[in-house]
Design a protein around this motif. Structure first.
Motif, PDB file in Angstrom:
ATOM      1  N   LEU A   1       0.863  -1.172   0.000  1.00  0.00           N
ATOM      2  CA  LEU A   1       0.000   0.000   0.000  1.00  0.00           C
ATOM      3  C   LEU A   1       0.903   1.226   0.000  1.00  0.00           C
ATOM      4  O   LEU A   1       1.735   1.396   0.891  1.00  0.00           O
ATOM      5  CB  LEU A   1      -0.915  -0.011   1.223  1.00  0.00           C
TER       6      LEU A   1
ATOM      7  N   THR B   1       1.235   5.290  -0.039  1.00  0.00           N
ATOM      8  CA  THR B   1       0.558   6.558   0.244  1.00  0.00           C
ATOM      9  C   THR B   1       1.315   7.686  -0.439  1.00  0.00           C
ATOM     10  O   THR B   1       2.507   7.893  -0.176  1.00  0.00           O
ATOM     11  CB  THR B   1       0.494   6.823   1.759  1.00  0.00           C
TER      12      THR B   1
ATOM     13  N   GLN C   1      -4.370   0.105  -7.800  1.00  0.00           N
ATOM     14  CA  GLN C   1      -5.788   0.300  -7.458  1.00  0.00           C
ATOM     15  C   GLN C   1      -5.900   1.376  -6.385  1.00  0.00           C
ATOM     16  O   GLN C   1      -5.338   1.242  -5.292  1.00  0.00           O
ATOM     17  CB  GLN C   1      -6.358  -1.023  -6.928  1.00  0.00           C
TER      18      GLN C   1
ATOM     19  N   LEU D   1      -7.462   3.351  -3.350  1.00  0.00           N
ATOM     20  CA  LEU D   1      -8.354   2.952  -2.256  1.00  0.00           C
ATOM     21  C   LEU D   1      -9.483   3.963  -2.035  1.00  0.00           C
ATOM     22  O   LEU D   1     -10.414   3.691  -1.289  1.00  0.00           O
ATOM     23  CB  LEU D   1      -7.561   2.775  -0.950  1.00  0.00           C
TER      24      LEU D   1
ATOM     25  N   LEU E   1      -9.743   6.719  -0.344  1.00  0.00           N
ATOM     26  CA  LEU E   1      -9.978   7.127   1.035  1.00  0.00           C
ATOM     27  C   LEU E   1     -10.140   8.631   1.087  1.00  0.00           C
ATOM     28  O   LEU E   1      -9.469   9.370   0.364  1.00  0.00           O
ATOM     29  CB  LEU E   1      -8.807   6.703   1.927  1.00  0.00           C
TER      30      LEU E   1
ATOM     31  N   TYR F   1      -9.328  10.483   3.536  1.00  0.00           N
ATOM     32  CA  TYR F   1      -8.319  11.119   4.383  1.00  0.00           C
ATOM     33  C   TYR F   1      -6.893  10.835   3.943  1.00  0.00           C
ATOM     34  O   TYR F   1      -5.943  11.266   4.605  1.00  0.00           O
ATOM     35  CB  TYR F   1      -8.512  10.670   5.831  1.00  0.00           C
ATOM     36  N   ALA F   2      -6.698  10.091   2.875  1.00  0.00           N
ATOM     37  CA  ALA F   2      -5.335   9.803   2.427  1.00  0.00           C
ATOM     38  C   ALA F   2      -5.360   9.361   0.975  1.00  0.00           C
ATOM     39  O   ALA F   2      -6.362   8.841   0.486  1.00  0.00           O
ATOM     40  CB  ALA F   2      -4.699   8.718   3.301  1.00  0.00           C
TER      41      ALA F   2
ATOM     42  N   VAL G   1      -4.094   6.857  -1.136  1.00  0.00           N
ATOM     43  CA  VAL G   1      -3.461   5.539  -0.987  1.00  0.00           C
ATOM     44  C   VAL G   1      -3.789   4.643  -2.180  1.00  0.00           C
ATOM     45  O   VAL G   1      -4.930   4.632  -2.668  1.00  0.00           O
ATOM     46  CB  VAL G   1      -3.935   4.853   0.311  1.00  0.00           C
TER      47      VAL G   1
ATOM     48  N   ARG H   1      -3.173   0.560  -3.754  1.00  0.00           N
ATOM     49  CA  ARG H   1      -2.699  -0.831  -3.628  1.00  0.00           C
ATOM     50  C   ARG H   1      -1.942  -1.169  -4.909  1.00  0.00           C
ATOM     51  O   ARG H   1      -2.468  -1.015  -6.011  1.00  0.00           O
ATOM     52  CB  ARG H   1      -3.886  -1.762  -3.429  1.00  0.00           C
TER      53      ARG H   1
ATOM     54  N   GLN I   1       3.770   0.438   2.918  1.00  0.00           N
ATOM     55  CA  GLN I   1       3.612  -0.620   3.915  1.00  0.00           C
ATOM     56  C   GLN I   1       3.089  -1.881   3.237  1.00  0.00           C
ATOM     57  O   GLN I   1       2.515  -1.821   2.149  1.00  0.00           O
ATOM     58  CB  GLN I   1       2.647  -0.185   5.023  1.00  0.00           C
TER      59      GLN I   1
END
Lengths: 615, 88
Positions: free
Chosen positions: B18, B20, B43, B45, B47, B49-50, B52, B54, B80
């Motif tokens: 993942l 960011t 891909q 995510l 979000l 708030y971030a 991110v 994959r 990560q």
């Protein structure tokens, strides 16, 4: 109207024996129409405790000066049962008495309810709710007739339970609060869950979402999530199966764990889905040990920002989550909206498998021999590997091919015949296969162990076909194509063969070699096919912190339904502060307490934002 | 006495990470920095708030190598594993 009708008894002076912790000021009256909390206290009446230095005449004068009348003088010194004046509310009266220097404290005249028990036929097995010292039976296990896995302290100690029956006298309907089960999905068609599923509207007709398969059908194909959901909110008092902490609920199904578990990605999506679709409580009976997952932590923080309570399982490794080498996430995340739960047995000892941690694990709850809903019926179809297998070999007659044999006392299928004391043939294609009837199953998995000593250029294969033919004749599916040198060690392997479900699922093995070097061959043992047939009537008895966590999530949901004004911090405070001290949790959790539903329901959080002025 | 059993290592999905990115940074930077390892899929995510993504690789570069390249490019905030979680 979902609220069950319960006889109400008003008990004057009951505050002396019931552990309500109210010392000043009334709880704000709930506003939810569905909650039975509207009968919390008697309208127009208060109980006032005057200071010992106040004379009876003085207290009577104080009461009269406010336009109130004394209904009764209680047996406890200084207490007066007071009827407030016309047009005055209980809130206003309590505020006035609280500011009177002659008054020690004042409170509403609470209404106490008769403890309630539901009519569900298996209620007597739910020791977590009512521990009478009953023995939990193995009548509901999966596969059926398998023994209980946690015999310790069965039966346990009467009274070691969640103290929930008295709470049910106040509230059983939590459906005003959405609780998300972030897990393996939920069998939303179950007879004891269907009526308590979240209404997701046209976008989510199956009551949630599946982030494993990325569709809107979070049907549970494992059982774990359905078990968790039943603990929170199996329909109560419906004369079927069990009951949950909440008899009526609104349970959102969020599937993030598949056959092989889930990932950061599925779990993060699951939490975000729950939050953005209105869940105010999330249960996650899952974990991974070792490394800090920043993005998962961020998702919990986002839930905190949305005022969502997150309840999680401590883990089942019987170890200390705080040791530094074995943290368990999400348990070890430190957000204040997160409650991590250890498992207690039927005598309120810490369950032998339960993880613990004086900094990370917060409370304990029942987690052994927990009976709840299950997604279907599991079955194990073993094979003795000594009959019925059809074989062929291109080098038959020279010792090639598959044979029944006993290796180290274990019945096996082997190739070559002399395995493990010889070698398989060069330039051979040896096949063996057998058909199994899996008709009606929803899922099927193949399990066996194999010692494989096959050299480069040669192949050991496992495969299947859904008709009664040779799986390696061109129409089958190859599950495994490998080589190696593992003897004497056998590796246990599991494959999903759900595509093979039918009356003639044929499983086969193949050893194919070239003309060069060869080796010992292959020994196969411990063969079985495991099936799950989803239905709406199954139940199961399980153990784990996974089972303890939803007991707490159910409590959090009940608290939010009973006290709609509560923040996530208020809910966590009521759970953690009102618990019952348990010796087995001392030094192993942040509170040393097991949850107590009635005490949490009655617990009133200290008001914030008040300023004391000394005059 | 609790019976401790060994915990499995905290696995990540092999070949999946993942990543960011800084706010507003386009996913193309992932290909620029990590494309050498053979990216099979990126891909988002999505979000709130971030930023991110994959990332699935044909060959697993390993977290250490991913991190080594990250610190050389300020557009990449963090990397990560895509950790594995199981029912417990």
């Amino acid at each position: 109207m979902k609220t069950r009708s319960i006889a109400v008894a008003t008990i004057l002076g009951a505050f002396m024996t019931t552990p309500l912790r109210v010392v000043a000021g009334p709880p704000a009256p709930p506003t939810t129409a569905n909650s039975s909390a509207s009968t919390q206290y008697v309208p127009g009446e208060v109980l006032v405790k005057f200071k010992p230095t106040t004379t009876v005449q003085s207290s009577q004068a104080t009461i009269a000066s406010r336009g109130h009348t004394v209904l009764a003088r209680l047996s406890q010194p200084g207490w007066e049962h007071v009827k407030v004046g016309a047009g005055q509310t209980v809130d206003e009266s309590l505020a006035a008495y609280s500011n009177d220097p002659s008054v020690e404290y004042a409170q509403p005249n609470y209404i106490y309810h008769i403890a309630a028990a539901p009519n569900d036929p298996q209620y007597g097995q739910l020791w977590a709710f009512k521990n009478s010292g009953q023995t939990i039976s193995s009548a509901f296990t999966q596969p059926p007739s398998s023994p209980l896995q946690y015999p310790t302290n069965n039966p346990g100690a009467p009274g070691d339970d969640m103290d929930i029956e008295r709470a049910w006298g106040h509230i059983t309907d939590c459906s005003s609060v959405v609780v998300a089960v972030v897990d393996t999905g939920i069998n939303y068609n179950h007879e004891d869950l269907g009526d308590n599923m979240w209404d997701g509207g046209p976008a989510y007709p199956h009551h949630g979402y599946d982030f494993v398969d990325n569709d809107n059908d979070p049907m549970d194909l494992g059982g774990h999530g359905t078990h968790v959901a039943g603990i929170i909110g199996a329909v109560g008092n419906n004369a079927k199966g069990t009951t949950g902490v909440c008899w009526q609920a609104s349970i959102m199904a969020v599937r993030v764990l598949g056959t092989n578990g889930g990932t950061s990605t599925t779990v993060i999506h699951g939490v975000n889905f729950a939050v953005s679709n209105g869940a105010k409580v999330i249960n996650m009976s899952l974990g991974g040990g070792g490394a800090f997952d920043q993005l998962y932590s961020d998702a919990i923080t986002a839930a905190q920002d949305a005022d969502v309570v997150v309840v999680v399982a401590a883990g089942n490794y019987g170890s200390n989550n705080d040791s530094g080498t074995t943290p368990m996430y999400p348990c070890n995340f430190s957000q204040p909206n997160l409650v991590c739960v250890a498992a207690l047995d039927q005598s309120y000892a810490l369950a032998s498998f339960s993880d613990w941690g004086s900094a990370s694990v917060d409370v304990g709850a029942p987690g052994t021999n927990i009976l709840s809903t299950w997604t279907g019926t599991k079955a194990v179809m073993p094979d003795t590997l000594n009959s019925g297998w059809l074989g062929s070999s291109t080098t038959a007659g020279t010792g090639g091919g598959w044979f029944y044999s006993t290796i180290g006392g274990t019945q096996s299928l082997v190739d070559a015949a002399s395995y493990p004391n010889g070698s398989y043939n060069n330039s051979t294609d040896d096949r063996v296969y057998k058909s199994f009837n899996l008709a009606g199953a929803t899922l099927a998995s193949l399990q066996f162990s194999a010692a494989v000593n096959v050299v480069n250029g040669d192949h050991f294969r496992a495969g299947y076909v859904s008709t009664a033919v040779d799986p390696f004749a061109g129409t089958g599916t190859i599950l495994w194509d490998t080589k190696g040198a593992t003897y004497p060690n056998r590796t246990s392997t599991t494959f999903d063969v759900s595509d093979c479900i039918g009356a003639n699922c044929t499983i086969g093995f193949q050893l194919q070699s070239d003309a060069s070097l060869n080796d010992l061959g292959v020994g196969i043992a411990d063969f079985s096919i495991n099936t799950l047939t989803v239905n709406s009537t199954s139940y199961n008895t399980e153990n784990g912190t996974s089972m303890a966590s939803p007991e707490v999530a159910g409590l959090a949901t009940m608290l939010r339904a009973y006290h709609p004004q509560y923040t996530s911090a208020d809910v966590v405070s009521a759970i953690e502060n009102a618990g019952r001290p348990v010796s087995g949790l001392a030094g192993k959790t942040t509170t040393g307490k097991a949850i107590d539903v009635m005490a949490s329901l009655a617990y009133i959080n200290a008001p914030t934002g008040l300023v004391a002025v000394v005059q | 006495m609790a019976m401790e059993k060994p915990r499995p290592p905290q696995d990540g999905v092999p070949g999946e990470y993942l990543v960011t990115l800084a706010a507003q940074v386009d996913a193309k930077v992932i290909s620029d920095v990590y494309g050498r390892f053979g990216i099979k899929r990126i891909q988002g995510l999505n979000l709130s708030y971030a930023n991110v993504f994959r990332v699935v690789f044909a060959e697993d570069p390993g977290l250490a190598r991913m991190e080594e390249l990250r610190i050389q490019d300020a557009r990449i905030e963090a990397v990560q594993p895509n950790f594995v979680y199981r029912a417990n």
